[in-house]
Design a protein around this motif. Structure first.
Motif, mmCIF file in Angstrom:
data_model
loop_
_atom_site.group_PDB
_atom_site.id
_atom_site.type_symbol
_atom_site.label_atom_id
_atom_site.label_comp_id
_atom_site.label_asym_id
_atom_site.label_seq_id
_atom_site.Cartn_x
_atom_site.Cartn_y
_atom_site.Cartn_z
ATOM 1 N N ARG A 1 11.423 -12.292 -2.783
ATOM 2 C CA ARG A 1 9.700 -11.726 -2.710
ATOM 3 C C ARG A 1 9.216 -12.989 -2.598
ATOM 4 O O ARG A 1 8.474 -12.937 -1.975
ATOM 5 N N TYR B 1 5.145 7.176 11.700
ATOM 6 C CA TYR B 1 5.179 7.399 10.532
ATOM 7 C C TYR B 1 5.248 9.105 11.242
ATOM 8 O O TYR B 1 4.947 9.756 12.037
ATOM 9 N N PRO C 1 6.275 3.997 5.842
ATOM 10 C CA PRO C 1 5.377 4.740 5.009
ATOM 11 C C PRO C 1 4.421 5.403 5.170
ATOM 12 O O PRO C 1 3.847 6.131 4.486
ATOM 13 N N GLU C 2 3.108 4.877 5.916
ATOM 14 C CA GLU C 2 2.101 4.313 6.158
ATOM 15 C C GLU C 2 1.559 5.174 7.175
ATOM 16 O O GLU C 2 1.710 4.107 8.511
ATOM 17 N N PRO D 1 0.126 -1.510 3.147
ATOM 18 C CA PRO D 1 0.840 -2.938 2.601
ATOM 19 C C PRO D 1 2.284 -2.609 2.392
ATOM 20 O O PRO D 1 3.555 -3.663 2.859
ATOM 21 N N GLU D 2 2.581 -1.407 1.751
ATOM 22 C CA GLU D 2 4.040 -0.948 2.146
ATOM 23 C C GLU D 2 4.780 -1.147 3.492
ATOM 24 O O GLU D 2 6.036 -1.698 2.851
ATOM 25 N N SER D 3 4.653 -0.871 4.304
ATOM 26 C CA SER D 3 5.326 -0.607 5.951
ATOM 27 C C SER D 3 4.533 -2.579 5.945
ATOM 28 O O SER D 3 5.772 -3.049 6.497
ATOM 29 N N GLN E 1 5.470 -4.532 3.944
ATOM 30 C CA GLN E 1 6.479 -5.161 2.973
ATOM 31 C C GLN E 1 7.475 -5.332 3.643
ATOM 32 O O GLN E 1 8.880 -5.521 3.467
ATOM 33 N N LEU E 2 7.745 -3.395 4.324
ATOM 34 C CA LEU E 2 9.533 -3.460 4.824
ATOM 35 C C LEU E 2 9.747 -4.520 5.957
ATOM 36 O O LEU E 2 10.841 -4.835 6.414
ATOM 37 N N SER F 1 10.685 -7.693 5.051
ATOM 38 C CA SER F 1 12.224 -7.489 4.905
ATOM 39 C C SER F 1 13.137 -7.682 5.977
ATOM 40 O O SER F 1 13.822 -8.158 5.560
#
Length: 402
Positions: A135, A327, A344-345, A366-368, A370-371, A374
């Motif tokens: 992270r 999505y 995810p969004e 934010p989740e996308s 982060q994906l 990564s």
């Protein structure tokens, strides 16, 4: 070389320091709690693991520098290898300091410690690298806007005064804060500039509510600008100002003409493949004309059913490596694309590619983000909430010209 730029070096160093510190503290505390809690015991354990911790820092730094620890499983492997090597080397140093020679008996002892005294050290190093270390490395490598040399020019158009009158098709209309929209547009353009792009402003059109969504007016293929043919009558007048701008840039210009309709938001370019959404804004005749225009240049035009979103690029866009992201609930048929990655969004479906390793995204996903981070990409997040109320996304507000 890319690896030896300041930001990756700093990110790798900080990640290695964090992993080494967490591993060292967790290891000595576990032994301290499990034994007679005396200060002398704590000091002895600390001194024993210091060499291993220093060696761990070096190995994690090397792995972080060259792999960026972008995926959890590769980070876990890096942590495991680093932990094992650090434990062997550190314990070996302790054995040599005590006057032992590095013979078969000592080597056998070193490996036996991996299942005893060094087990907690190795396990902690593995987990810390795969979690905290990864992270830290990813966030420090990708969170900031890094000034670059100019990558190209980008067309933008300021929001009109009547922005709140923009067309809404798939969403319920909600109130638009025009002043906030102006601020968000300025921040969006600043992000492009910070990433190395030179903005060229199309003349503002204060009576054309949707004119800020300049992507719909033109699609650029190298030095060829294909001007769109809006299906919405209220948007037809947007084309004149954009044509003036692209001609001033010296681009070759051609048009999609009625009865063909085509919006730029329906056109997704991936190398020489051009996916075109067939939906409410783009019809079969518009796709046929685009195919006729582009075939001499070696492009393959692929029609894509688009019924669940305003435009194709409202549902999917592509990462720099060509992976299509979307999505699933708003994508008609993901199997059309060679490589499809679900996010995810819904707001995470939209990226503007700024370079081989950098993309622009909405802060609403934010989740996308982060994906995508990564996967090794730098993500620049911008707030475009007022434009999203009009079914817009980050791609709608600009047209890149390389």
């Amino acid at each position: 070389m890319r690896f030896f730029r300041p930001r990756p070096l700093i990110a790798a160093a900080v990640a290695a320091l964090v992993v080494a510190a967490v591993t060292h503290l967790a290891t000595i505390l576990s032994f301290f709690v499990g034994s007679n809690p005396q200060a002398t015991v704590l000091l002895q354990i600390n001194n024993f693991f210091v060499p291993s911790t220093v060696v761990l820092l070096v190995f994690v730094f090397i792995f972080a520098l060259f792999t960026r620890l972008t995926r959890w499983y590769t980070a876990a492997i890096a942590g495991l290898v680093s932990g094992v090597l650090a434990a062997l080397v550190g314990t070996g140093i302790q054995a040599l300091v005590q006057g032992n020679t590095l013979d078969g008996g000592v080597i056998s002892y070193l490996f036996s410690t991996l299942g005893s005294i060094n087990l907690i050290f190795v396990l902690t190093a593995t987990v810390a690298t795969a979690t905290i270390g990864r992270r830290v490395c990813v966030s420090m490598s990708s969170s900031a806007i890094v000034p670059r040399s100019v990558s190209g020019t980008v067309l933008v158009r300021r929001p009109p005064k009547n922005l709140s009158e923009g067309i809404v098709t798939h969403l319920e209309r909600s109130e638009i804060d025009v002043e906030l929209a102006d601020e968000q547009w300025e921040s969006y353009v600043a992000a492009l500039i910070g990433a190395g792009w030179k903005p060229i402003e199309v003349d503002v059109a204060d009576t054309l509510a949707d004119s800020v969504f300049v992507e719909d007016s033109v699609v650029v293929f190298g030095r060829l600008a294909v001007l769109a043919s809006p299906a919405a009558p209220s948007r037809v007048a947007e084309i004149d100002g954009v044509e003036k701008a692209v001609r001033a840039m010296g681009l070759d210009v051609t048009h999609i003409v009625q009865p063909g309709t085509l919006d730029g938001g329906d056109v997704l370019k991936i190398d020489r493949r051009v996916y075109v959404g067939r939906g409410g804004r783009t019809n079969a005749e518009g796709i046929r004309q685009l195919r006729h225009i582009l075939s001499p240049f070696g492009y393959t035009v692929i029609a894509v059913p688009t019924s669940k979103a305003l435009h194709l690029k409202s549902a999917v866009t592509a990462l720099p490596d060509g992976t299509v992201i979307g999505y699933p609930p708003v994508v008609d048929d993901p199997k059309i694309f060679d490589r499809f990655l679900a996010v995810p969004e819904e707001a995470g479906s939209h990226v503007v590619v700024l370079s081989d390793d950098t993309v622009l995204m909405s802060s609403a996903a934010p989740e996308s983000a982060q994906l995508i981070e990564s996967l090794g990409y730098r993500v620049i997040a911008v707030d475009i909430s007022e434009f999203e109320k009009l079914e817009a996304c980050v791609t709608c507000l600009s047209v890149r010209v390389r």
